[in-house]
Design an enzyme around this catalytic site. Structure first.
Site, PDB file in Angstrom:
ATOM      1  N   GLY B   7      22.762  16.604  -2.720  1.00 35.93           N
ATOM      2  CA  GLY B   7      22.546  18.044  -2.812  1.00 35.93           C
ATOM      3  C   GLY B   7      22.176  18.424  -4.226  1.00 35.93           C
ATOM      4  O   GLY B   7      22.264  17.601  -5.146  1.00 35.93           O
ATOM      5  N   GLY B   8      21.753  19.649  -4.413  1.00 39.29           N
ATOM      6  CA  GLY B   8      21.319  20.119  -5.729  1.00 39.29           C
ATOM      7  C   GLY B   8      22.501  20.347  -6.663  1.00 39.29           C
ATOM      8  O   GLY B   8      23.665  20.118  -6.317  1.00 39.29           O
ATOM      9  N   SER B  11      25.829  22.481  -5.775  1.00 38.33           N
ATOM     10  CA  SER B  11      25.687  22.738  -4.341  1.00 38.33           C
ATOM     11  C   SER B  11      27.031  22.580  -3.634  1.00 38.33           C
ATOM     12  O   SER B  11      27.158  22.920  -2.462  1.00 38.33           O
ATOM     13  CB  SER B  11      24.665  21.778  -3.733  1.00 38.33           C
ATOM     14  OG  SER B  11      25.106  20.442  -3.894  1.00 38.33           O
ATOM     15  N   LYS B  13      28.482  19.506  -3.470  1.00 42.69           N
ATOM     16  CA  LYS B  13      28.501  18.147  -2.896  1.00 42.69           C
ATOM     17  C   LYS B  13      29.746  17.351  -3.314  1.00 42.69           C
ATOM     18  O   LYS B  13      30.295  16.597  -2.521  1.00 42.69           O
ATOM     19  CB  LYS B  13      27.223  17.380  -3.245  1.00 42.69           C
ATOM     20  CG  LYS B  13      26.976  17.243  -4.731  1.00 42.69           C
ATOM     21  CD  LYS B  13      25.555  16.769  -5.022  1.00 42.69           C
ATOM     22  CE  LYS B  13      25.332  16.611  -6.526  1.00 42.69           C
ATOM     23  NZ  LYS B  13      25.625  17.812  -7.335  1.00 42.69           N
ATOM     24  N   SER B  14      30.194  17.517  -4.584  1.00 46.25           N
ATOM     25  CA  SER B  14      31.352  16.752  -5.044  1.00 46.25           C
ATOM     26  C   SER B  14      32.608  17.150  -4.281  1.00 46.25           C
ATOM     27  O   SER B  14      33.397  16.297  -3.860  1.00 46.25           O
ATOM     28  CB  SER B  14      31.582  16.995  -6.540  1.00 46.25           C
ATOM     29  OG  SER B  14      30.440  16.607  -7.264  1.00 46.25           O
ATOM     30  N   ALA B  33      34.478   7.353 -11.861  1.00 46.97           N
ATOM     31  CA  ALA B  33      33.703   8.274 -12.709  1.00 46.97           C
ATOM     32  C   ALA B  33      32.684   7.469 -13.503  1.00 46.97           C
ATOM     33  O   ALA B  33      33.045   6.532 -14.208  1.00 46.97           O
ATOM     34  CB  ALA B  33      34.629   9.027 -13.640  1.00 46.97           C
ATOM     35  N   THR B  34      31.423   7.821 -13.382  1.00 46.47           N
ATOM     36  CA  THR B  34      30.365   7.037 -14.037  1.00 46.47           C
ATOM     37  C   THR B  34      29.974   7.603 -15.396  1.00 46.47           C
ATOM     38  O   THR B  34      29.129   7.045 -16.081  1.00 46.47           O
ATOM     39  CB  THR B  34      29.108   6.990 -13.140  1.00 46.47           C
ATOM     40  OG1 THR B  34      28.696   8.336 -12.876  1.00 46.47           O
ATOM     41  CG2 THR B  34      29.381   6.277 -11.831  1.00 46.47           C
ATOM     42  N   HIS B  49      36.130  19.423 -13.006  1.00 48.68           N
ATOM     43  CA  HIS B  49      36.169  18.485 -11.880  1.00 48.68           C
ATOM     44  C   HIS B  49      37.532  17.816 -11.758  1.00 48.68           C
ATOM     45  O   HIS B  49      38.065  17.662 -10.679  1.00 48.68           O
ATOM     46  CB  HIS B  49      35.103  17.396 -12.056  1.00 48.68           C
ATOM     47  CG  HIS B  49      33.796  17.752 -11.428  1.00 48.68           C
ATOM     48  ND1 HIS B  49      32.688  16.954 -11.523  1.00 48.68           N
ATOM     49  CD2 HIS B  49      33.427  18.834 -10.710  1.00 48.68           C
ATOM     50  CE1 HIS B  49      31.696  17.530 -10.882  1.00 48.68           C
ATOM     51  NE2 HIS B  49      32.104  18.669 -10.388  1.00 48.68           N
ATOM     52  N   GLU B  61      37.036   4.721 -14.845  1.00 52.36           N
ATOM     53  CA  GLU B  61      35.770   5.070 -15.487  1.00 52.36           C
ATOM     54  C   GLU B  61      34.925   3.834 -15.696  1.00 52.36           C
ATOM     55  O   GLU B  61      35.399   2.843 -16.257  1.00 52.36           O
ATOM     56  CB  GLU B  61      36.025   5.778 -16.816  1.00 52.36           C
ATOM     57  CG  GLU B  61      36.805   7.071 -16.608  1.00 52.36           C
ATOM     58  CD  GLU B  61      36.975   7.909 -17.876  1.00 52.36           C
ATOM     59  OE1 GLU B  61      36.403   7.551 -18.915  1.00 52.36           O
ATOM     60  OE2 GLU B  61      37.694   8.925 -17.798  1.00 52.36           O
TER      61      GLU B  61
END
Lengths: 164, 164, 164
Positions: B7-8, B11, B13-14, B33-34, B49, B61
């Protein structure tokens, strides 16, 4: 049968449109390539596309006169893509009414045609005036195409969702 | 079970991916987490978040080696997000084939994984070459992910529509 | 009845929102135009929109106080559009919490309201900080609106797909 595949950059719309064309064609279909302005990057993209479609299509190149070319052909035509054609028309200083007429004329043909169009309107409004004009034209023509096509597919992540 | 949420920006999505992870996990899930490059604005986003996901996940991470890390974990993993990982890989001068291999390897694992990806391809084609490269890679990898995931959700305005 | 129409630039969302409003109104509906800053290009767009809606709506112009204006009206209100209102609020240095409060207040009204919002989040993340802020606010408010609306339509190529 007329169909429109609309989706973002690298959404997989071309691949799905090609599959749809092959499935629906009753004889060897045509691939109408609208590309005109070759820069090295564009050239690479086209080469990759060409390999993808192999020997299944008869390829024809026409940057502007979509209606005339399609009217001469006797099998399903995949128009790849309308977005590059808009770009060509703008470059040749054609106005929106001329584009609209061309699209209306091609839609009036009693032929099987599959259109591919880049969805460019769901980002921030571009600051560049030409880009803004392109987005507007693309949106208006997408509405015109969708209204006359029997089927419309929105493509995201390689998945085509039938929205009409 | 593998799922993709695409999604944008903002949006939702998370949030949906987290809910989906919690619903499908059989033991406490991992949040992979990237993020690597912290600027102040990014830092604020991450803090927001983190508060959102509270104590429901074990956070790990890892900016680059997704496959290796996920292969070590024994519960559902939420990869948040693939887009920042692509960014990290580009920054470390990894090429597309290396990214594709990493994604193929992680998809081959017999694990429950939920992927989050930013849809960046439905705006105007960016003038900046690096941005264009990013959009291309993101689109191609989204196709790869969607093909192998059991479920794909397109998220808009906080609403996830299942497209696969 | 509350409904949200979300879609990209020239996706046809306004036209569908107007049709939806006319279908659902029990008396002559209001058209709440949020536009404030007129540049020549914007002026042209508005003129085209005005011709489209003819005599079916009573037009009211209000750039900022959505909740107050809607609370005074006694028929269905089409808010066209939330995106321009966000722009106006940013210009007048209102912060996100003030916008959120305004939207929550309008959603709490026991009125029939149709909202139109531009989907701006599916392109590349903009480099311009203000644009990025706009995209974030737009996304967060779209989630808020969608959560409280009875119906949500994603519009692409003039086709509205009901996603809620």
């Amino acid at each position: 049968m007329k169909a429109l595949f609309i989706g973002g950059i690298k959404s997989g719309k071309s691949f799905l449109a090609e599959k749809h064309s092959l499935k629906n064609a009753t004889s060897k279909p045509y691939y109408l390539a609208t590309t005109e302005f070759i820069d090295p990057e564009m050239h690479e993209r086209i080469k990759a596309h060409k390999m993808q479609r192999k020997e299944n299509f008869t390829t024809i190149e026409e940057p502007l006169k979509l209606h005339y070319v399609v009217s001469q052909l006797d099998a399903l035509v995949l128009v790849e893509c309308v977005s590059i054609w808009i770009n060509n028309m703008l470059y040749h200083e054609k106005n929106f009414d001329e584009m609209k007429k061309e699209i209306k004329d091609i839609l009036a043909l009693d032929k099987d045609i599959v259109f591919v169009l880049n969805d460019v309107g769901s980002g921030i409004i571009p600051q560049n005036k030409l880009a803004r004009q392109f987005v507007d034209i693309s949106g208006k023509l997408s509405q015109l195409l969708a209204r006359e096509c029997d089927e419309v597919f929105h493509v995201i992540a390689g998945i085509g969702t039938k929205i009409k």
